[in-house]
Design a protein around this motif. Sequence first.
Motif, PDB file in Angstrom:
ATOM      1  N   UNK A   1       4.948  -2.000 -10.984  1.00 41.46           N
ATOM      2  CA  UNK A   1       4.357  -1.927  -9.652  1.00 41.46           C
ATOM      3  C   UNK A   1       5.395  -1.735  -8.560  1.00 41.46           C
ATOM      4  N   UNK A   2       6.659  -1.730  -8.915  1.00 42.43           N
ATOM      5  CA  UNK A   2       7.684  -1.673  -7.888  1.00 42.43           C
ATOM      6  C   UNK A   2       7.688  -0.358  -7.147  1.00 42.43           C
TER       7      UNK A   2
ATOM      8  N   UNK B   1      -7.084   0.709  -4.954  1.00 43.00           N
ATOM      9  CA  UNK B   1      -6.704   2.116  -4.804  1.00 43.00           C
ATOM     10  C   UNK B   1      -5.196   2.240  -4.574  1.00 43.00           C
ATOM     11  N   UNK B   2      -4.583   3.202  -5.254  1.00 45.70           N
ATOM     12  CA  UNK B   2      -3.136   3.362  -5.194  1.00 45.70           C
ATOM     13  C   UNK B   2      -2.790   4.792  -5.556  1.00 45.70           C
ATOM     14  N   UNK B   3      -1.516   5.027  -5.861  1.00 45.64           N
ATOM     15  CA  UNK B   3      -1.099   6.356  -6.292  1.00 45.64           C
ATOM     16  C   UNK B   3      -1.785   6.758  -7.589  1.00 45.64           C
ATOM     17  N   UNK B   4      -2.204   5.781  -8.384  1.00 50.31           N
ATOM     18  CA  UNK B   4      -2.954   6.089  -9.607  1.00 50.31           C
ATOM     19  C   UNK B   4      -4.269   6.796  -9.272  1.00 50.31           C
TER      20      UNK B   4
ATOM     21  N   UNK C   1      -3.349   7.242   0.577  1.00 47.53           N
ATOM     22  CA  UNK C   1      -3.652   6.091  -0.285  1.00 47.53           C
ATOM     23  C   UNK C   1      -2.372   5.426  -0.788  1.00 47.53           C
ATOM     24  N   UNK C   2      -1.434   6.155  -1.388  1.00 47.52           N
ATOM     25  CA  UNK C   2      -0.187   5.497  -1.806  1.00 47.52           C
ATOM     26  C   UNK C   2       0.690   5.074  -0.641  1.00 47.52           C
ATOM     27  N   UNK C   3       0.556   5.744   0.515  1.00 46.02           N
ATOM     28  CA  UNK C   3       1.333   5.338   1.692  1.00 46.02           C
ATOM     29  C   UNK C   3       0.904   3.943   2.147  1.00 46.02           C
ATOM     30  N   UNK C   4      -0.385   3.690   2.179  1.00 49.57           N
ATOM     31  CA  UNK C   4      -0.864   2.366   2.572  1.00 49.57           C
ATOM     32  C   UNK C   4      -0.475   1.304   1.550  1.00 49.57           C
TER      33      UNK C   4
ATOM     34  N   UNK D   1       3.437   4.648  -8.825  1.00 48.19           N
ATOM     35  CA  UNK D   1       3.531   4.233 -10.223  1.00 48.19           C
ATOM     36  C   UNK D   1       4.455   5.161 -11.013  1.00 48.19           C
ATOM     37  N   UNK D   2       5.067   6.123 -10.353  1.00 47.12           N
ATOM     38  CA  UNK D   2       5.967   7.045 -11.053  1.00 47.12           C
ATOM     39  C   UNK D   2       7.216   7.275 -10.212  1.00 47.12           C
ATOM     40  N   UNK D   3       8.252   7.744 -10.878  1.00 40.54           N
ATOM     41  CA  UNK D   3       9.519   7.996 -10.193  1.00 40.54           C
ATOM     42  C   UNK D   3       9.376   9.177  -9.245  1.00 40.54           C
TER      43      UNK D   3
END
Length: 506
Positions: free
Chosen positions: A71-72, A92-95, A193-196, A201-203
């Motif tokens: 999760x980092x 909700x996330x980068x996934x 979504x990933x900004x918030x 979850x990926x490099x």
Amino acid sequence: MFLTITTTGTPDRPATDLGFLLHKHPEKAQAFSTSHGRAHVFYPEASAERCTAALLLEVDPVALVRRGKGKGRGGAPDAALAQYVNDRPYAASSLLAVALSAVFKSALNRSCAARPELVDRSLPLRVEVPVLPARGGAALVQKLFGPLGWTVTAEPVALDEQFPEWGDSRYVRLVLEGEAQLAEALRQLYVLLPVLDDTKHYWVAPDEVDKLLRVGEGWLADHPEQRLIVDRYLAGRRSLAREANERLELARLADADDVAVEELDNAVDEDADTEEKPVPLAVQRRDAILAALHASGAHRVLDLGCGQGQLVQALLKDVTFTEVVGVDVSMRALTVASRRLGLERMGERQAARVTLLQGSLAYTDKRLKGYDAAVLSEVIEHVDLERLPAVEYAVFGSARPGAVLVTTPNVEYNVRWETLPAGHTRHGDHRFEWNREEFRAWAHAVAERHGYDVEFTPVGPDDPEVGPPTQMAVFTLRTSNENSNESGNENSTANSTANPKGAKAA
């Protein structure tokens, strides 16, 4: 994770057109494999009046751990227990963003072979995400989505409904409502979504910059929170964020500068018969610049913000100037300048005197160091006031020519233009126009910060009441201070104020 997109329709424009845009039939439930689980698309409701498409992502936590991405931030693994006990399957996330781009790829790419006319149609949309991590709270959600035209509802989720005294969690229930093209809505969700969540979850590799600029085209460059979005989307990788911000700045300025020359306030017909006619202000401006450059003893000159090359052309006609470099952010303007100068037909000796470079004055550029003089003719008023300190440092602190000539409109003179409506600037892209006091205050402050002396020259008729139409400041480097206080600290200069009291943004 769950996301719904709802639209409404009319008999001639049924809401089920949403199925054509998403390439997913409203009467079917479909499932898709992803790298970390399974995505389901289905329609809880589908009628001519109202249609809702739902994306449900089932994340396999074990598969997530096996791929080595916890999760980092930027994909760095967390502690061993956090790899298994976390919010990844639920919030909700980068996934979810990646699943959204994979399942609705055609919609994101504005492709709709069956009904191409739908792609550019704005739809009444309602987007809901029941659980969204928001590092920054509901206020940040509003800052990110509000400027894009959405009506935003961000309801904080309580830590525990049975114990309200514990307060709110970092999660919100998000609802966006507004008129928008579906592709634009999906692209904004994909980025924000990933900004918030402020994690991925990926490099984050260098190709993420290209992806961000492609998906952010048309809305990111002008977003007031652009830098925060870029930093979080690229997981705090400074080199990538700098590259992305530079390219966004180039794109924004290029759009502003791609204006036909006859529309600019200094445009003149170079071939027109000017006998018995007033000398155009643009010609008076160039004559004043040439005179000031001669007085400074300059031979190697930078034209910063050279536009379509009128000043570069005038400089090349004068053998005093042995090297002339034109710099502009707009490739279109540089192409026109190249044609104006006839670079392809120019002789070898003459061609050796001139160089055209693409670049943004908001960033330092080693190519611009070591010149006798630099000219910013009608440039600074096209720069946002909050970005003017960066231009100041790039020119006076980094490039540091022996002399700097700055011309800009005098807003007091605008009342003398019969065709200029009251309260309007001389050009649609002018971010501000200063009066004489404001310009002098800015120029004196710049000179003091960077070790220059400054004098002022009127350009055009000097009206006793409102002054000249153009004001020019001539900065001369103090040679005794050349190596002292090397224009100060870059960060402190970039943060210093560039908005004299009373200056107004257009």
